[in-house]
Design an enzyme around this catalytic site. Structure first.
Site, PDB file in Angstrom:
ATOM      1  N   GLU A   1      21.658  76.404  11.941  1.00 47.73           N
ATOM      2  CA  GLU A   1      22.758  75.751  11.244  1.00 47.73           C
ATOM      3  C   GLU A   1      22.486  74.260  11.042  1.00 47.73           C
ATOM      4  O   GLU A   1      22.869  73.683  10.018  1.00 47.73           O
ATOM      5  CB  GLU A   1      24.056  75.941  12.029  1.00 47.73           C
TER       6      GLU A   1
ATOM      7  N   PRO B   1       8.575  82.808  18.702  1.00 50.41           N
ATOM      8  CA  PRO B   1       9.865  83.299  19.191  1.00 50.41           C
ATOM      9  C   PRO B   1      11.002  82.373  18.775  1.00 50.41           C
ATOM     10  O   PRO B   1      10.827  81.151  18.691  1.00 50.41           O
ATOM     11  CB  PRO B   1       9.692  83.308  20.719  1.00 50.41           C
ATOM     12  N   ARG B   2      12.158  82.946  18.537  1.00 51.65           N
ATOM     13  CA  ARG B   2      13.294  82.143  18.087  1.00 51.65           C
ATOM     14  C   ARG B   2      13.794  81.213  19.185  1.00 51.65           C
ATOM     15  O   ARG B   2      14.216  80.095  18.911  1.00 51.65           O
ATOM     16  CB  ARG B   2      14.431  83.050  17.610  1.00 51.65           C
TER      17      ARG B   2
ATOM     18  N   GLY C   1      10.824  72.519  16.053  1.00 54.49           N
ATOM     19  CA  GLY C   1      10.884  71.708  14.845  1.00 54.49           C
ATOM     20  C   GLY C   1       9.698  71.856  13.919  1.00 54.49           C
ATOM     21  O   GLY C   1       9.521  71.040  13.016  1.00 54.49           O
ATOM     22  N   GLU C   2       8.869  72.891  14.115  1.00 55.16           N
ATOM     23  CA  GLU C   2       7.672  73.051  13.288  1.00 55.16           C
ATOM     24  C   GLU C   2       7.689  74.340  12.467  1.00 55.16           C
ATOM     25  O   GLU C   2       6.638  74.787  12.001  1.00 55.16           O
ATOM     26  CB  GLU C   2       6.415  73.001  14.152  1.00 55.16           C
TER      27      GLU C   2
ATOM     28  N   ASN D   1      17.095  83.828   8.422  1.00 59.35           N
ATOM     29  CA  ASN D   1      16.991  83.214   7.109  1.00 59.35           C
ATOM     30  C   ASN D   1      15.588  83.393   6.514  1.00 59.35           C
ATOM     31  O   ASN D   1      14.597  82.948   7.087  1.00 59.35           O
ATOM     32  CB  ASN D   1      17.318  81.720   7.256  1.00 59.35           C
ATOM     33  N   LEU D   2      15.517  84.056   5.356  1.00 55.74           N
ATOM     34  CA  LEU D   2      14.212  84.236   4.703  1.00 55.74           C
ATOM     35  C   LEU D   2      13.967  83.212   3.594  1.00 55.74           C
ATOM     36  O   LEU D   2      12.946  83.256   2.908  1.00 55.74           O
ATOM     37  CB  LEU D   2      14.069  85.651   4.148  1.00 55.74           C
ATOM     38  N   ILE D   3      14.892  82.282   3.404  1.00 52.45           N
ATOM     39  CA  ILE D   3      14.770  81.318   2.310  1.00 52.45           C
ATOM     40  C   ILE D   3      13.629  80.336   2.548  1.00 52.45           C
ATOM     41  O   ILE D   3      12.921  79.949   1.613  1.00 52.45           O
ATOM     42  CB  ILE D   3      16.115  80.567   2.123  1.00 52.45           C
TER      43      ILE D   3
END
Length: 425
Positions: free
Chosen positions: A61, A268-269, A313-314, A338-340
């Protein structure tokens, strides 16, 4: 109902704080700034700038909010933004993205939704507006905003059918909160219709702000460096993977007929799982290196089969360095991610069957030819193998992904235009 909800919050607070402390063993950020979570902010702010409040719960977000924050500060140059989060990773992402704004952006944790704590936040910062990103609906926070006459906007809003059902089961609690929202700027017409079913009166469709994110030049430079460190090997990126997905991916990778020198890049997320995923790779008998262990002049070893993306952040850099990208959270019923971002970098996108959180954008990307749906991890590896061994097909799919991302830009100015009437000049 709201009073019972408030009582439940106060009774649960010792457990909430205990959980926060335990999570701090893996992520020390959870043990910092507790006063902000509890509604304590020290001396009254000395800033004379009017304050706009934007809440972005975590990393996704926060990154999605970047074009909106930039646009708000440009539209109201005399104002500052107080940006709130719930997670330390979201806060760290915000610090990295918005340091360029200096004193015009202040960060804090969102206070717990006890009633008194959001009220303390509002009295301290005196925001002119509260903008919640995507799906954040907090009954007491909205009630206190209504009490202090602070307009509440739900921006970049999305609401799946599953989430609508959960909200409706909460009955009057969510219905009252929904009626307290001044404006919803929804991503799609379907999202707008579901939000209206909750009782929100003013709903407009603005599109997804995520299409407006500009890829930072620094991220592209890091991606170019990383690609150089990898060399000419084909790279399959599995991004934002969730717990339970990595074993499926690694099992399928081990038995797939991929090009012999392909490198599997796993990101990993959640950062607290980096060590866990490294151990998982090793138990599969695969040679692994960590991104954090690569110095500027280092190269990924020729024998390395898996590169673990263990930095924050990468993500744009990882997308820039890969040949094709699988977007995680979609092999298991977790709703997808998100795939954008990979599409905006012209990367072919592979995605699993569970995409209910991003159903429309996924369908649109597939229809545009920039993304492909895979049924399971074996199908993921099979489709990746086809792409990685067919450069023309890989390039064509990447160009279609890029065109798809470009086609849907423009949500940010539409959102700002919708917010404008709620703020004085």
């Amino acid at each position: 109902m709201r009073l019972l909800y408030t009582l439940a919050w106060w009774l649960a607070l010792p457990l909430v704080l205990a959980r926060l402390w335990l999570r701090g063993r893996q992520e020390p950020g959870y043990r910092q700034h507790w006063g902000q979570r509890l509604g304590f902010y020290g001396r009254q702010s000395e800033s004379q700038m009017p304050t706009l409040w934007l809440h972005a719960v975590s990393v996704g977000e926060t990154r999605a909010a970047e074009p909106l924050i930039d646009a708000l500060l440009a539209q109201w140059p005399a104002c500052r933004i107080v940006l709130t989060h719930m997670t330390p990773t979201g806060r760290a992402t915000g610090k990295s993205l918005f340091a360029k704004h200096g004193a015009r952006l202040v960060q804090s944790y969102l206070p717990y939704d006890t009633g008194a704590m959001p009220a303390s936040f509002i009295r301290h910062f005196a925001p002119r507006i509260c903008i919640l990103m995507e799906t954040e609906v907090w009954p007491n926070l909205i009630h206190q905003c209504n009490r202090y006459k602070v307009p509440v906007v739900l921006a970049n809003a999305r609401l799946s059918q599953r989430s609508l059902g959960k909200a409706q089961r909460l009955g009057k609690l969510i219905a009252d909160a929904a009626r307290g929202i001044t404006l919803v700027a929804a991503q799609t017409q379907d999202d707008a219709e579901r939000v209206r079913q909750l009782g929100v009166q003013d709903v407009v469709v603005t599109g997804s702000i995520k299409f407006d994110v500009v890829v930072p030049e620094a991220a592209l430079a890091t991606g170019t460096w990383l690609r150089g460190a990898i060399g000419a090997r084909p790279v399959l990126l599995c991004a934002s993977t969730r717990e339970g997905e990595e074993p499926l991916i690694l099992d399928a990778f081990a038995r797939a007929s991929l090009p012999a020198n392909v490198l599997l890049l796993i990101v990993p997320r959640h950062p607290q799982r980096f060590d866990e995923v490294e151990k998982l790779v090793l138990t599969h008998g695969l040679a692994v290196q960590r991104r954090s262990g690569l110095a500027q002049d280092d190269a990924v070893a020729a024998g390395t089969q898996v590169l673990l993306g263990d930095t924050m952040g990468e993500m744009f850099a990882y997308y820039a360095a890969c040949d094709c990208a699988f977007v995680g959270g979609s092999l298991l019923p977790l709703g997808g991610q998100n795939l954008i971002e990979p599409a905006a970098l012209g990367k072919p996108v592979l995605i699993g069957p569970h995409t209910f959180n991003f159903a429309l954008v996924t369908a649109q990307a597939i229809a545009a030819g920039g993304a492909s749906l895979v049924a399971d991890a074996d199908a993921l590896m099979a489709q990746a193998s086809v792409l990685l061994q067919n450069p023309a097909q890989l390039a064509s799919m990447g160009q279609k992904a890029l065109a798809f991302a470009a086609q849907h830009r423009g949500a940010t100015p539409r959102t700002v235009a919708a917010i404008k009437p709620l703020l004085p000049a």
